[in-house]
Design a protein around this motif. Structure first.
Motif, PDB file in Angstrom:
ATOM      1  N   SER A  26      42.697  44.583  40.607  1.00 48.87           N
ATOM      2  CA  SER A  26      42.457  45.521  41.217  1.00 48.87           C
ATOM      3  C   SER A  26      41.715  46.770  40.822  1.00 48.87           C
ATOM      4  N   ALA A  27      41.910  47.214  39.577  1.00 53.39           N
ATOM      5  CA  ALA A  27      41.179  48.304  39.020  1.00 53.39           C
ATOM      6  C   ALA A  27      39.694  47.896  38.641  1.00 53.39           C
ATOM      7  N   LEU A  28      39.388  46.506  38.352  1.00 51.71           N
ATOM      8  CA  LEU A  28      37.986  46.061  38.224  1.00 51.71           C
ATOM      9  C   LEU A  28      37.256  46.143  39.549  1.00 51.71           C
ATOM     10  N   LYS A  29      37.993  45.526  40.635  1.00 52.52           N
ATOM     11  CA  LYS A  29      37.291  45.895  41.802  1.00 52.52           C
ATOM     12  C   LYS A  29      36.947  47.192  42.317  1.00 52.52           C
ATOM     13  N   LEU A  30      37.865  48.112  42.128  1.00 48.01           N
ATOM     14  CA  LEU A  30      37.389  49.558  42.111  1.00 48.01           C
ATOM     15  C   LEU A  30      36.256  49.893  41.265  1.00 48.01           C
ATOM     16  N   ALA A  31      36.374  49.676  40.058  1.00 47.82           N
ATOM     17  CA  ALA A  31      35.350  50.097  39.259  1.00 47.82           C
ATOM     18  C   ALA A  31      33.829  49.636  39.836  1.00 47.82           C
ATOM     19  N   SER A  32      33.834  48.443  40.209  1.00 48.54           N
ATOM     20  CA  SER A  32      32.809  47.990  40.948  1.00 48.54           C
ATOM     21  C   SER A  32      32.238  48.804  42.016  1.00 48.54           C
ATOM     22  N   LYS A  33      33.112  49.095  42.800  1.00 46.86           N
ATOM     23  CA  LYS A  33      32.708  49.623  44.205  1.00 46.86           C
ATOM     24  C   LYS A  33      32.263  51.178  43.712  1.00 46.86           C
ATOM     25  N   LEU A  34      32.705  51.750  42.458  1.00 46.66           N
ATOM     26  CA  LEU A  34      32.329  53.061  42.161  1.00 46.66           C
ATOM     27  C   LEU A  34      30.775  52.847  40.951  1.00 46.66           C
ATOM     28  N   LYS A  35      30.385  51.648  41.167  1.00 48.39           N
ATOM     29  CA  LYS A  35      29.299  51.244  40.599  1.00 48.39           C
ATOM     30  C   LYS A  35      29.042  51.292  39.039  1.00 48.39           C
ATOM     31  N   CYS A  36      30.364  50.839  38.495  1.00 45.26           N
ATOM     32  CA  CYS A  36      30.525  50.900  36.946  1.00 45.26           C
ATOM     33  C   CYS A  36      30.096  49.364  36.742  1.00 45.26           C
ATOM     34  N   LYS A  37      29.864  48.859  35.838  1.00 47.46           N
ATOM     35  CA  LYS A  37      29.533  47.449  35.070  1.00 47.46           C
ATOM     36  C   LYS A  37      31.174  47.244  34.788  1.00 47.46           C
ATOM     37  N   THR A  38      31.417  45.875  35.183  1.00 45.82           N
ATOM     38  CA  THR A  38      32.626  45.237  34.667  1.00 45.82           C
ATOM     39  C   THR A  38      32.504  44.122  34.002  1.00 45.82           C
ATOM     40  N   ILE A  39      33.655  44.215  33.000  1.00 43.58           N
ATOM     41  CA  ILE A  39      33.743  43.012  31.998  1.00 43.58           C
ATOM     42  C   ILE A  39      34.937  42.482  32.186  1.00 43.58           C
ATOM     43  N   GLY A  40      35.355  41.207  32.211  1.00 43.45           N
ATOM     44  CA  GLY A  40      36.865  40.726  32.154  1.00 43.45           C
ATOM     45  C   GLY A  40      36.919  39.869  31.153  1.00 43.45           C
ATOM     46  N   LEU A  41      38.296  40.006  30.206  1.00 40.95           N
ATOM     47  CA  LEU A  41      38.436  39.097  29.252  1.00 40.95           C
ATOM     48  C   LEU A  41      39.894  38.275  29.646  1.00 40.95           C
ATOM     49  N   SER A  42      39.744  36.970  29.707  1.00 41.47           N
ATOM     50  CA  SER A  42      40.926  36.264  30.210  1.00 41.47           C
ATOM     51  C   SER A  42      41.049  35.114  29.117  1.00 41.47           C
ATOM     52  N   GLY A  43      42.010  34.348  29.675  1.00 40.99           N
ATOM     53  CA  GLY A  43      42.120  32.684  29.280  1.00 40.99           C
ATOM     54  C   GLY A  43      41.445  32.044  30.038  1.00 40.99           C
ATOM     55  N   LYS A  44      41.595  30.633  30.010  1.00 39.14           N
ATOM     56  CA  LYS A  44      40.731  29.611  30.899  1.00 39.14           C
ATOM     57  C   LYS A  44      41.036  29.683  32.360  1.00 39.14           C
ATOM     58  N   TYR A  45      41.827  30.327  32.892  1.00 40.29           N
ATOM     59  CA  TYR A  45      41.993  30.705  34.293  1.00 40.29           C
ATOM     60  C   TYR A  45      41.393  31.665  34.560  1.00 40.29           C
ATOM     61  N   ASP A  46      40.127  31.762  34.850  1.00 40.70           N
ATOM     62  CA  ASP A  46      39.223  33.046  35.009  1.00 40.70           C
ATOM     63  C   ASP A  46      38.672  33.165  36.285  1.00 40.70           C
ATOM     64  N   GLU A  47      39.070  32.210  37.387  1.00 39.48           N
ATOM     65  CA  GLU A  47      38.255  32.205  38.698  1.00 39.48           C
ATOM     66  C   GLU A  47      38.473  33.491  39.506  1.00 39.48           C
ATOM     67  N   ILE A  48      39.497  34.049  39.327  1.00 38.95           N
ATOM     68  CA  ILE A  48      39.571  35.497  39.895  1.00 38.95           C
ATOM     69  C   ILE A  48      38.671  36.670  39.297  1.00 38.95           C
ATOM     70  N   LEU A  49      38.685  36.511  37.869  1.00 39.93           N
ATOM     71  CA  LEU A  49      37.920  37.752  37.237  1.00 39.93           C
ATOM     72  C   LEU A  49      36.314  37.307  37.399  1.00 39.93           C
ATOM     73  N   THR A  50      36.014  35.864  37.606  1.00 44.00           N
ATOM     74  CA  THR A  50      34.707  35.588  37.588  1.00 44.00           C
ATOM     75  C   THR A  50      33.910  36.138  38.998  1.00 44.00           C
ATOM     76  N   LYS A  51      34.718  36.129  39.869  1.00 44.04           N
ATOM     77  CA  LYS A  51      34.299  36.724  41.219  1.00 44.04           C
ATOM     78  C   LYS A  51      34.291  38.332  41.271  1.00 44.04           C
ATOM     79  N   VAL A  52      34.821  38.878  40.471  1.00 46.28           N
ATOM     80  CA  VAL A  52      35.029  40.588  40.338  1.00 46.28           C
ATOM     81  C   VAL A  52      34.225  41.040  39.236  1.00 46.28           C
ATOM     82  N   CYS A  53      33.853  40.350  38.210  1.00 45.04           N
ATOM     83  CA  CYS A  53      33.145  41.091  37.033  1.00 45.04           C
ATOM     84  C   CYS A  53      31.789  40.663  37.056  1.00 45.04           C
ATOM     85  N   ASP A  54      31.162  41.578  36.540  1.00 41.92           N
ATOM     86  CA  ASP A  54      29.705  41.385  36.012  1.00 41.92           C
ATOM     87  C   ASP A  54      29.661  40.183  34.980  1.00 41.92           C
ATOM     88  N   VAL A  55      30.505  40.259  34.066  1.00 46.64           N
ATOM     89  CA  VAL A  55      30.625  39.141  32.808  1.00 46.64           C
ATOM     90  C   VAL A  55      32.041  39.022  32.707  1.00 46.64           C
TER      91      VAL A  55
END
Length: 188
Positions: free
Chosen positions: A126-155
């Motif tokens: 949720s915070a990454l989604k908001l950051a993206s709306k605020l025009k921040c660049k977004t980076i997600g660190l995850s394990g192999k189950y990354d399908e959600i973060l991949t949709k939300v993050c720039d990287v």
């Protein structure tokens, strides 16, 4: 006992050998952070549990120093202010604990780094989604189950493992590598 220790060491080595496939994502993440910092922006880092500790660790490396003496760089772990965390959780719910802080601190072109071993932590996503709306660049660190973060993050840097301790160990290695790359651009 030695067998257990050797098994832990071998699992770590096996997982770390899988990181070679993440080189481009780590380089892209470092470049995003470098551009942000060079333009006067800041890095906001957050996660839960062990990922909260990793967020604090990485922020400290940037504000203090990693390997070289350089100026302090603006990085904030959104996991450190116990008064903010408890008041936000109490008044707005734990799922908003990072949202409210992103809303308060993030500016256009800042970087938000969300850390979640599962990639599914609702408050991180949720915070990454908001950051993206605020025009921040977004980076997600995850394990192999990354399908959600991949949709939300720039990287997204998805450690190819489902073993939480190994993912966390790799996240700190990745964080250190990003800090090292940043150091190269801000060496005094």
């Amino acid at each position: 006992m030695n067998d257990i220790i050797l098994n832990e060491f071998n699992e770590h080595i096996k997982t770390s050998n899988l990181l070679y496939s993440l080189t481009n994502a780590v380089a892209s993440s470092a470049q995003i952070c470098i551009e942000c910092l060079k333009s006067g922006g800041k890095i906001l880092i957050f996660g839960n549990g062990g990922s909260a500790a990793d967020a604090q660790h990485i922020a400290a490396e940037l504000v203090g120093r990693y390997k070289v003496d350089r100026k302090g760089l603006p990085a904030i772990a959104l996991t450190t202010d116990s008064s903010a965390i408890t008041s936000i959780s109490n008044d707005f719910g734990f799922n908003n604990v990072f949202n409210r802080q992103v809303e308060a601190f993030a500016n256009k072109n800042d970087v938000a780094i969300g850390i979640s071993t599962s990639g599914h932590s609702e408050n991180v996503v949720s915070a990454l989604k908001l950051a993206s709306k605020l025009k921040c660049k977004t980076i997600g660190l995850s394990g192999k189950y990354d399908e959600i973060l991949t949709k939300v993050c720039d990287v997204t840097i998805a450690v190819p493992s489902d073993n939480t301790p190994r993912i966390q160990e790799m996240h700190i290695l990745i964080g250190h590598t990003i800090c090292h790359l940043i150091d190269q651009k801000f060496d005094i």
